[in-house]
Design an enzyme around this catalytic site. Structure first.
Site, short mmCIF file in Angstrom:
data_model
loop_
_atom_site.label_atom_id
_atom_site.label_comp_id
_atom_site.label_asym_id
_atom_site.label_seq_id
_atom_site.Cartn_x
_atom_site.Cartn_y
_atom_site.Cartn_z
N LYS A 209 2.53 14.86 -4.12
CA LYS A 209 1.67 15.20 -2.99
C LYS A 209 2.50 15.96 -1.97
O LYS A 209 3.50 15.45 -1.46
CB LYS A 209 1.08 13.94 -2.37
N ARG A 219 -8.41 15.69 7.82
CA ARG A 219 -7.95 14.88 8.95
C ARG A 219 -9.04 14.79 10.01
O ARG A 219 -9.08 13.81 10.75
CB ARG A 219 -6.62 15.40 9.46
N ARG A 231 4.03 15.06 8.37
CA ARG A 231 4.29 14.16 7.25
C ARG A 231 5.41 14.65 6.34
O ARG A 231 5.60 14.15 5.24
CB ARG A 231 3.02 14.01 6.41
N GLU A 247 9.28 12.96 -9.25
CA GLU A 247 8.32 12.01 -8.68
C GLU A 247 7.38 11.47 -9.77
O GLU A 247 7.07 10.28 -9.82
CB GLU A 247 7.48 12.68 -7.58
N LYS A 262 -1.32 17.40 -5.81
CA LYS A 262 -2.19 17.67 -4.66
C LYS A 262 -1.45 18.47 -3.64
O LYS A 262 -0.30 18.12 -3.33
CB LYS A 262 -2.61 16.31 -4.07
N SER A 288 -9.40 19.41 1.08
CA SER A 288 -10.35 19.83 2.11
C SER A 288 -10.18 21.28 2.54
O SER A 288 -11.17 21.99 2.75
CB SER A 288 -10.23 18.90 3.32
N TYR A 327 -14.69 18.11 -3.56
CA TYR A 327 -15.85 17.77 -2.72
C TYR A 327 -17.13 18.41 -3.26
O TYR A 327 -18.21 18.10 -2.79
CB TYR A 327 -15.57 18.20 -1.26
C1 PBG Z 1 -3.82 10.28 2.89
C2 PBG Z 1 -4.68 11.34 2.32
C3 PBG Z 1 -4.90 12.62 2.82
C4 PBG Z 1 -5.76 13.27 1.95
C5 PBG Z 1 -6.08 12.38 0.96
N1 PBG Z 1 -5.38 11.19 1.20
C6 PBG Z 1 -4.47 13.20 4.10
C7 PBG Z 1 -3.07 13.54 4.38
O1 PBG Z 1 -2.13 13.32 3.61
O2 PBG Z 1 -2.90 14.02 5.48
C8 PBG Z 1 -6.21 14.69 2.08
C9 PBG Z 1 -7.41 15.05 1.31
C10 PBG Z 1 -7.94 16.39 1.61
O3 PBG Z 1 -7.38 17.19 2.38
O4 PBG Z 1 -9.00 16.71 1.04
N2 PBG Z 1 -4.43 9.03 2.85
#
Ligand code: PBG
Length: 337
Positions: A209, A219, A231, A247, A262, A288, A327
């Site tokens: 990720k 968010r 992050r 990983e 991701k 997203s 989505y």
């Molecule tokens: C963290 C999490 C995130 C997303 C899924 N799980 C947010 C992040 O790491 O900031 C993002 C999903 C998306 O952008 O569609 N719990």
């Protein structure tokens, strides 16, 4: 100059266009397919609202009430989607992320609703993290870094994930998806699940990720933007792909049943490398920001929305993903029928 008679012009004898001539030929030789059952729909449920709330940066996506979530799950099952992954937004957030493992927490309650409503007709998964539950928006517990700043404490955070995973398993989750990128999270969750008798609950590791700007709209949806910092101290650097393989290998050694990359579109090379390296199902998350970019451009009339959706999803499958979180899962599953 008149056109030469057919058959008399010297030309290539190998003509790839022969197989592109008709829709039937193209269908026959298609290398990649998309099925409703490959698609997983991420859903967000918010505590304390009486109507579903649109997410401004994700047109067509809402924060669900428990009721609207139930209806959405039934619809997704009818559409034949492969699974749902559930995120929760509590009313009260604190430094500890208490809502994450509260048996009466919003995800646990909403999940139990879904188990009662759709049972095993689709795969009910839960995102396991703290950022939706912490008041500071980070994916873990903060401690002083000794230089006047704060840092996410890996090992204490893993203990919180373990507790959240157990709460989700008790509420009926079939697949726990730890997404916080803490070291050792998969092994600790696997051991705790087994110790409590949840040997059949699977783990889908968000193995690779990345620290991505593509999460921006989520968010908003999950109200979890970090209040300070970012992050990049725990999520991966977009510059790296060998690290993704490391990983993934670690998560498999710790007992992950499936692994995820991701975001998807900017990391298709990573999806391909992971798919070539492992023999477990590989998931990719079309996040997203990927969704929002297409919706925004389509709303302006700049791209053909439906074709772009199919093209991006096909690309993610072609890169090697067995499972795609998107989505658009419900809509695309319907279109595929
Ligand atoms: C963290 C999490 C995130 C997303 C899924 N799980 C947010 C992040 O790491 O900031 C993002 C999903 C998306 O952008 O569609 N719990």
């Amino acid at each position: 100059m008149s056109a030469p008679a057919a058959g008399t012009t010297p030309g290539p004898s190998v003509r790839p266009r022969r197989l592109r001539r008709t829709p039937a030929l193209r269908r026959l030789v298609a290398e990649t397919s998309l099925h409703p059952s490959d698609l997983v729909l991420p859903v967000v449920v918010k505590e304390g609202i009486s109507e579903p709330r649109p997410v401004a940066s994700m047109p067509g996506v809402v924060q669900h009430t428990r009721d609207s979530l139930r209806r959405a799950a039934v619809a997704a099952v009818e559409a034949g989607v492969g699974g749902l992954v559930l995120f929760g937004v509590p009313v009260e957030k604190d430094a500890w992320g208490s809502g994450a493992d509260d048996p009466e927490g919003i995800v646990q309650l909403a999940l139990a609703d879904l188990v009662a409503e759709v049972g095993d007709a689709t795969v009910l998964m839960t995102d396991c993290c703290l950022d939706e539950y912490t008041d500071h928006g980070h994916c873990g517990l903060l401690v002083a870094d000794g230089r006047g700043g704060l840092v996410v404490d890996n090992d204490a955070t893993v203990q919180r994930y373990v507790s959240a995973a157990l709460a989700q398993a008790r509420a009926g989750s079939a697949v726990i998806a730890p997404s916080g990128m803490m070291d050792g999270q998969v092994g600790a969750i696997r051991a705790a699940l087994d110790a409590e008798g949840f040997t059949d609950v699977a783990v889908l590791a968000y193995a690779a990720k990345y620290a991505s700007a593509f999460y921006g709209p989520f968010r908003d949806a999950a109200e979890c933007a970090p209040q300070h910092g970012d992050r990049s101290g725990y999520q991966q650097d977009p510059a790296n792909s060998d690290e993704a393989l490391r990983e993934v290998a670690l998560d498999l050694a710790e007992g992950a049943d499936m692994v995820m990359v991701k975001p998807a579109l900017s990391y298709l090379d990573v999806v391909r490398r992971v798919a070539d390296a492992v023999d477990v199902p590989v998931a990719a998350y079309q996040v997203s920001g990927e969704y929002a970019m297409v919706e925004a451009a389509a709303a302006n009339g700049w791209v053909d929305r439906d074709r772009i959706i199919m093209e991006t999803l096909t690309s993610v499958r072609r890169a090697g993903a067995d499972i795609v979180l998107t989505y658009w899962a419900d809509e695309v599953a319907r279109a595929l029928h």
